[in-house]
Design a protein around this motif. Structure first.
Motif, PDB file in Angstrom:
ATOM      1  N   PHE A 173       6.821 -18.660  -6.854  1.00 44.22           N
ATOM      2  CA  PHE A 173       6.018 -18.868  -5.652  1.00 44.22           C
ATOM      3  C   PHE A 173       6.096 -17.686  -4.689  1.00 44.22           C
ATOM      4  CE2 PHE A 173       5.689 -20.771  -1.314  1.00 44.22           C
ATOM      5  CZ  PHE A 173       4.332 -21.054  -1.359  1.00 44.22           C
ATOM      6  N   GLU A 174       7.278 -17.078  -4.567  1.00 45.31           N
ATOM      7  CA  GLU A 174       7.447 -15.989  -3.583  1.00 45.31           C
ATOM      8  C   GLU A 174       6.578 -14.781  -3.887  1.00 45.31           C
ATOM      9  OE1 GLU A 174      10.423 -15.480  -6.870  1.00 45.31           O
ATOM     10  OE2 GLU A 174       9.819 -17.138  -5.558  1.00 45.31           O
ATOM     11  N   SER A 175       6.097 -14.649  -5.132  1.00 49.82           N
ATOM     12  CA  SER A 175       5.290 -13.483  -5.513  1.00 49.82           C
ATOM     13  C   SER A 175       3.955 -13.436  -4.781  1.00 49.82           C
ATOM     14  CB  SER A 175       5.052 -13.452  -7.022  1.00 49.82           C
ATOM     15  OG  SER A 175       4.291 -14.568  -7.439  1.00 49.82           O
ATOM     16  N   VAL A 176       3.481 -14.597  -4.275  1.00 53.86           N
ATOM     17  CA  VAL A 176       2.205 -14.573  -3.551  1.00 53.86           C
ATOM     18  C   VAL A 176       2.331 -13.697  -2.303  1.00 53.86           C
ATOM     19  CG1 VAL A 176       1.547 -16.863  -4.404  1.00 53.86           C
ATOM     20  CG2 VAL A 176       2.635 -16.670  -2.163  1.00 53.86           C
ATOM     21  N   PHE A 177       3.489 -13.731  -1.660  1.00 52.57           N
ATOM     22  CA  PHE A 177       3.684 -12.955  -0.440  1.00 52.57           C
ATOM     23  C   PHE A 177       3.928 -11.476  -0.751  1.00 52.57           C
ATOM     24  CE2 PHE A 177       5.152 -17.334   0.372  1.00 52.57           C
ATOM     25  CZ  PHE A 177       4.174 -17.703   1.282  1.00 52.57           C
ATOM     26  N   TYR A 178       4.569 -11.200  -1.873  1.00 50.76           N
ATOM     27  CA  TYR A 178       4.734  -9.800  -2.285  1.00 50.76           C
ATOM     28  C   TYR A 178       3.364  -9.180  -2.566  1.00 50.76           C
ATOM     29  CZ  TYR A 178       9.538 -11.398  -3.221  1.00 50.76           C
ATOM     30  OH  TYR A 178      10.790 -11.939  -3.122  1.00 50.76           O
ATOM     31  N   PHE A 179       2.502  -9.957  -3.203  1.00 47.77           N
ATOM     32  CA  PHE A 179       1.157  -9.462  -3.513  1.00 47.77           C
ATOM     33  C   PHE A 179       0.376  -9.214  -2.224  1.00 47.77           C
ATOM     34  CE2 PHE A 179      -3.359 -10.427  -4.711  1.00 47.77           C
ATOM     35  CZ  PHE A 179      -3.571  -9.292  -5.475  1.00 47.77           C
ATOM     36  N   GLY A 180       0.487 -10.127  -1.262  1.00 46.55           N
ATOM     37  CA  GLY A 180      -0.182  -9.938   0.020  1.00 46.55           C
ATOM     38  C   GLY A 180       0.292  -8.682   0.731  1.00 46.55           C
ATOM     39  N   ALA A 181       1.608  -8.450   0.728  1.00 41.56           N
ATOM     40  CA  ALA A 181       2.158  -7.253   1.360  1.00 41.56           C
ATOM     41  C   ALA A 181       1.681  -5.987   0.658  1.00 41.56           C
ATOM     42  CB  ALA A 181       3.684  -7.323   1.352  1.00 41.56           C
ATOM     43  N   PHE A 182       1.587  -6.037  -0.670  1.00 39.05           N
ATOM     44  CA  PHE A 182       1.092  -4.899  -1.447  1.00 39.05           C
ATOM     45  C   PHE A 182      -0.341  -4.539  -1.047  1.00 39.05           C
ATOM     46  CE2 PHE A 182      -1.363  -3.609  -5.264  1.00 39.05           C
ATOM     47  CZ  PHE A 182      -0.790  -2.356  -5.474  1.00 39.05           C
ATOM     48  N   LEU A 183      -1.191  -5.552  -0.856  1.00 36.22           N
ATOM     49  CA  LEU A 183      -2.577  -5.304  -0.435  1.00 36.22           C
ATOM     50  C   LEU A 183      -2.608  -4.673   0.955  1.00 36.22           C
ATOM     51  CD1 LEU A 183      -4.311  -8.606  -1.632  1.00 36.22           C
ATOM     52  CD2 LEU A 183      -4.385  -6.362  -2.732  1.00 36.22           C
ATOM     53  N   ALA A 184      -1.719  -5.117   1.845  1.00 37.30           N
ATOM     54  CA  ALA A 184      -1.660  -4.535   3.190  1.00 37.30           C
ATOM     55  C   ALA A 184      -1.227  -3.074   3.146  1.00 37.30           C
ATOM     56  CB  ALA A 184      -0.706  -5.346   4.069  1.00 37.30           C
ATOM     57  N   VAL A 185      -0.318  -2.738   2.238  1.00 39.58           N
ATOM     58  CA  VAL A 185       0.111  -1.337   2.078  1.00 39.58           C
ATOM     59  C   VAL A 185      -1.066  -0.471   1.625  1.00 39.58           C
ATOM     60  CG1 VAL A 185       1.562   0.217   0.710  1.00 39.58           C
ATOM     61  CG2 VAL A 185       2.536  -1.874   1.677  1.00 39.58           C
ATOM     62  N   ILE A 186      -1.890  -1.001   0.730  1.00 37.14           N
ATOM     63  CA  ILE A 186      -3.091  -0.261   0.305  1.00 37.14           C
ATOM     64  C   ILE A 186      -3.989   0.008   1.513  1.00 37.14           C
ATOM     65  CG2 ILE A 186      -5.211  -0.381  -1.064  1.00 37.14           C
ATOM     66  CD1 ILE A 186      -3.682  -1.983  -3.138  1.00 37.14           C
ATOM     67  N   GLY A 187      -4.173  -1.013   2.370  1.00 33.56           N
ATOM     68  CA  GLY A 187      -4.976  -0.824   3.584  1.00 33.56           C
ATOM     69  C   GLY A 187      -4.393   0.228   4.502  1.00 33.56           C
ATOM     70  N   MET A 188      -3.082   0.247   4.613  1.00 27.39           N
ATOM     71  CA  MET A 188      -2.400   1.243   5.444  1.00 27.39           C
ATOM     72  C   MET A 188      -2.628   2.652   4.897  1.00 27.39           C
ATOM     73  SD  MET A 188       1.670   1.291   6.333  1.00 27.39           S
ATOM     74  CE  MET A 188       2.117   1.717   4.658  1.00 27.39           C
ATOM     75  N   ILE A 189      -2.505   2.810   3.589  1.00 29.49           N
ATOM     76  CA  ILE A 189      -2.693   4.125   2.961  1.00 29.49           C
ATOM     77  C   ILE A 189      -4.131   4.610   3.137  1.00 29.49           C
ATOM     78  CG2 ILE A 189      -2.752   5.332   0.743  1.00 29.49           C
ATOM     79  CD1 ILE A 189      -0.407   3.521  -0.121  1.00 29.49           C
ATOM     80  N   LEU A 190      -5.104   3.710   2.917  1.00 31.67           N
ATOM     81  CA  LEU A 190      -6.513   4.090   3.069  1.00 31.67           C
ATOM     82  C   LEU A 190      -6.840   4.469   4.515  1.00 31.67           C
ATOM     83  CD1 LEU A 190      -8.304   1.432   0.824  1.00 31.67           C
ATOM     84  CD2 LEU A 190      -8.065   3.882   0.375  1.00 31.67           C
ATOM     85  N   SER A 191      -6.287   3.732   5.470  1.00 34.69           N
ATOM     86  CA  SER A 191      -6.528   4.049   6.883  1.00 34.69           C
ATOM     87  C   SER A 191      -6.016   5.447   7.225  1.00 34.69           C
ATOM     88  CB  SER A 191      -5.853   3.007   7.781  1.00 34.69           C
ATOM     89  OG  SER A 191      -6.379   1.727   7.556  1.00 34.69           O
ATOM     90  N   GLY A 192      -4.816   5.767   6.755  1.00 37.74           N
ATOM     91  CA  GLY A 192      -4.266   7.096   7.000  1.00 37.74           C
ATOM     92  C   GLY A 192      -5.061   8.181   6.311  1.00 37.74           C
ATOM     93  N   PHE A 193      -5.488   7.919   5.085  1.00 37.33           N
ATOM     94  CA  PHE A 193      -6.269   8.900   4.315  1.00 37.33           C
ATOM     95  C   PHE A 193      -7.606   9.184   4.983  1.00 37.33           C
ATOM     96  CE2 PHE A 193      -9.534   9.581   0.992  1.00 37.33           C
ATOM     97  CZ  PHE A 193      -9.097  10.808   0.513  1.00 37.33           C
TER      98      PHE A 193
END
Length: 408
Positions: free
Chosen positions: A368-388
């Motif tokens: 069950f905890e993997s759902v939150f890891y996946f959500g955090a991973f998507l947010a990191v992608i958003g952070m990287i794209l914003s900086g780029f």
């Protein structure tokens, strides 16, 4: 000053208030059952993968309908009928949950609620028409505040209604509120724009909207943040709270912890942060906060500590959504705005569907905890794209300045 701007300034405050009340009740009827929805599906016998599919199915119709709604709204230059249709389907969806207790009808009713949400295109564009073009971000901040306030109010009642009157209570409540909103919607004022109606937008004129790079960037980032939102607070976070010992009644504390800062953030962003910071800086920080305060969720075993972390998660996600909405229509002429918003919202609806659906599958395979890891991973992608994209914008502006100096 054109006729539309004159009417915007002359429009009585009554119509602003009426529109806000209808918008509030529109979201209230859709979100009254959200905090208990995954648990309700579990009560009906759904696995986490199936629950993720049903929760995410809300996005299916939005993917399919939001762009056509925007296009037809621009071609016809009308918004109000789509609002009325959205409220009618909200009532149908709630009654679908009321009269059945099967997973099949839960899926169908959730899909119908996606039709309701698809009409949000018309809401946002009509409300933006009450303001001058340069105030589009402010308008989106205001309407996002109303949206989140409605979600907060309705979601805070959800657990109490279930504990008091059973699983069907939130759906009954949503249906009744939806009927009231539907009746009120017939009095909404749609500003007349004789110039646009006389020169109706042709379909071929709308193609340029899909090529606008700012809309594409805003839509992709919005898909990421909506994925996280529907994985966390509008998906599995309430279920996590129940699993660590929270009662259904105490979910109100979790809802308030997330939704109050989520409601305040659009106002703070529109009125203050944009005055001092570049939009890409705000997006970067919003995604960073979203990643940090999503990944910690499965490590917390105390409800009150969970609530504290979700205060920051709610604010971080609240910074992102209205800013991205404003970016989507800021450069678009009035006669193409519904198409732009429809395209933008159709893209981010992909996140509403695929976020919970994929994370639900992960939970079956990796816990069950993997759902939150996946959500955090998507947010990191958003952070990287914003900086780029911020670096690319800086580089492009530098190059333009250099070329201008050389030309002189």
């Amino acid at each position: 000053m054109n006729s539309t701007e004159i009417e915007q300034r002359k429009m009585p405050i009554y119509f602003h208030v009426l529109f806000i009340v209808v918008t509030f009740t529109y979201w209230f009827s859709m979100y009254i059952y959200v905090p208990i929805f995954v648990t309700y599906l579990d009560y009906l016998g759904a696995s986490y993968a199936l629950a993720g599919l049903i929760v995410g199915s809300y996005g299916i119709m939005q993917i399919l309908l939001r762009l056509p709604v925007g296009v037809f709204s621009d071609i016809l230059q009308i918004r109000k009928p789509f609002i009325v249709l959205g409220l009618a389907t909200s009532v149908i969806s709630c009654f679908g949950f009321v009269f059945t207790e099967s997973l099949e009808f839960a899926f169908i009713s959730r899909v119908i609620s996606g039709v309701t949400a698809s009409m949000w295109v018309a809401f946002t564009v009509l409300y933006a028409s009450y303001f001058k073009k340069e105030d589009s971000t402010k308008a989106m901040g205001n309407i996002q505040f109303v949206t989140v306030s409605a979600q907060l109010t309705s979601m805070s009642l959800s657990g109490y209604l279930v504990s008091k009157w059973g699983w069907q209570a939130p759906f009954w409540f949503g249906a009744i509120i939806g009927i009231i909103a539907l009746l009120m919607s017939f009095w909404i004022k749609e500003p007349s724009n004789k110039r646009l109606k006389k020169n109706k937008t042709e379909l071929k004129e709308l193609r340029d909207v899909f090529k606008n790079p700012l809309i594409l960037k805003a839509a992709l980032l919005s898909a990421l943040v909506h994925s996280v939102l529907f994985i966390t607070m509008f998906g599995f976070t309430p279920d996590q709270a129940l699993s660590i010992g929270a009662s259904k009644e105490s979910l109100i504390f979790l809802v308030f912890s997330f939704m109050v800062p989520h409601a305040i953030a659009p106002i703070v962003t529109g009125q203050y942060l944009l005055t001092f910071f570049n939009k890409w800086h705000i997006l970067f920080m919003g995604f960073l906060g979203t990643a940090l305060f999503s990944i910690v969720i499965p490590f917390i075993s105390n409800l009150y500590l969970l609530c504290i972390t979700q205060v920051f998660n709610g604010f971080a996600q609240g910074m992102l959504i209205p800013l991205l909405m404003g970016m989507a229509i800021q450069q678009i002429p009035d006669n193409k705005r519904a198409t732009a918003m429809g395209f933008f919202q159709a893209i981010y609806a992909l996140g509403i569907f695929f976020g919970p659906f994929i994370s639900g599958i992960f939970s079956e395979k990796a816990g069950f905890e993997s759902v939150f890891y996946f959500g955090a991973f998507l947010a990191v992608i958003g952070m990287i794209l914003s900086g780029f994209w911020y670096k690319r914008e800086i580089s492009k502006n530098y190059q333009l300045k250099k070329e201008n100096r050389e030309a002189k």
